[in-house]
Design an enzyme around this catalytic site. Structure first.
Site, PDB file in Angstrom:
ATOM      1  N   SER A   1       0.804  -1.224   0.000  1.00 32.61           N
ATOM      2  CA  SER A   1       0.000   0.000   0.000  1.00 32.61           C
ATOM      3  C   SER A   1       0.835   1.271   0.000  1.00 32.61           C
ATOM      4  O   SER A   1       0.300   2.357  -0.218  1.00 32.61           O
ATOM      5  CB  SER A   1      -0.945   0.026   1.211  1.00 32.61           C
ATOM      6  OG  SER A   1      -0.247   0.353   2.389  1.00 32.61           O
TER       7      SER A   1
ATOM      8  N   LYS B   1       1.199   4.052   7.454  1.00 33.56           N
ATOM      9  CA  LYS B   1       0.441   4.921   6.554  1.00 33.56           C
ATOM     10  C   LYS B   1       0.894   6.374   6.726  1.00 33.56           C
ATOM     11  O   LYS B   1       1.516   6.736   7.718  1.00 33.56           O
ATOM     12  CB  LYS B   1      -1.061   4.837   6.859  1.00 33.56           C
ATOM     13  CG  LYS B   1      -1.709   3.505   6.519  1.00 33.56           C
ATOM     14  CD  LYS B   1      -1.780   3.269   5.027  1.00 33.56           C
ATOM     15  CE  LYS B   1      -2.510   1.970   4.701  1.00 33.56           C
ATOM     16  NZ  LYS B   1      -1.746   0.786   5.106  1.00 33.56           N
TER      17      LYS B   1
END
Length: 235
Positions: free
Chosen positions: A156, A193
């Site tokens: 990701s 993230k």
């Protein structure tokens, strides 16, 4: 030749200007470099200006311009469409992790940091595990404070130059600036993230269009550290 602190400050200013179009404040620079006072930032800026790396723009607040970067400056690939801070990257074979039980300094001016497990760059996985081994990390990638290593699992964050199997160097802490890549604990799951502060909410952004941005209340996200470097080993 720049000192480590001069290099860190130059790259921080460069990335912040790319992200927001405005150079960081002295308070932000002081916090980013873990300095006790703004006088240290003034000295670093003066040194960078004297060496021709930055210049002050007259009649403008927070007006610093990066004139050039050192040739040895190495950063991860930029996130497409989102300028942001990017960590130092060490690529190569590297040294194999060790199983030493105590922190120690290696002979080649590196520090052995604990590998605490795997971190999801994708769907969050179980919270960080206990130390399993140690990895030698060059001192040049580290600043003040406590650091640890996590092995990346998932894709990701590929547009931020973070790949499956990479080792990320995390500076331990419970705060982060908007736009920084963090280890975030959500419930009992940890994920890697980019953190964005949006009003009273916290957004955890992926760097891969396959993954959606997740929005949480401020009391739902616990920052456990922020990304400062990355080691990619080839076998």
């Amino acid at each position: 030749m720049l000192t480590r602190k001069q290099h860190e400050l130059l790259m921080f200013i460069h990335e912040r200007i790319k992200e927001s179009g405005v150079s960081p404040s002295f308070d932000e620079m002081k916090e980013a470099l873990d300095l006790a006072s703004k006088s240290g930032i003034h000295r670093l800026i003066t040194a960078l200006e004297e060496r021709g790396f930055i210049r002050r723009l007259a009649h403008r607040a927070r007006a610093l311009e990066v004139v050039k970067l050192p040739q040895q400056a190495t950063t991860a690939a930029p996130p497409k469409g989102r300028g942001a801070f990017r960590p130092q990257v060490l690529e190569g074979g590297g040294q194999a992790p060790t199983t030493s039980a105590q922190p120690q300094m290696a002979a080649d001016n590196s520090r052995e940091l604990p590998i605490l497990g795997r971190i999801a760059a994708g769907t969050p996985i179980d919270a960080i595990q206990h130390e399993r081994e140690r990895l030698p990390v060059p001192e040049s990638m580290l600043g003040a404070g406590e650091h640890y290593v996590l092995e990346v699992q998932g894709d990701s964050m590929i547009e931020a130059g973070i790949l499956d199997g990479d080792y990320v160097i995390i500076k331990k802490g419970d705060t982060a600036n908007s736009g920084e890549i963090v280890v975030a604990l959500v419930g009992e799951e940890a994920t890697l993230k980019r953190l964005r502060k949006k009003g009273g909410s916290i957004a955890l952004e992926a760097a891969n269009p396959k993954y959606e941005t997740r929005i949480f209340g401020p009391d739902q996200v616990e920052v456990q550290g922020k990304l400062v470097g990355l080691i990619r080993r080839y076998h």
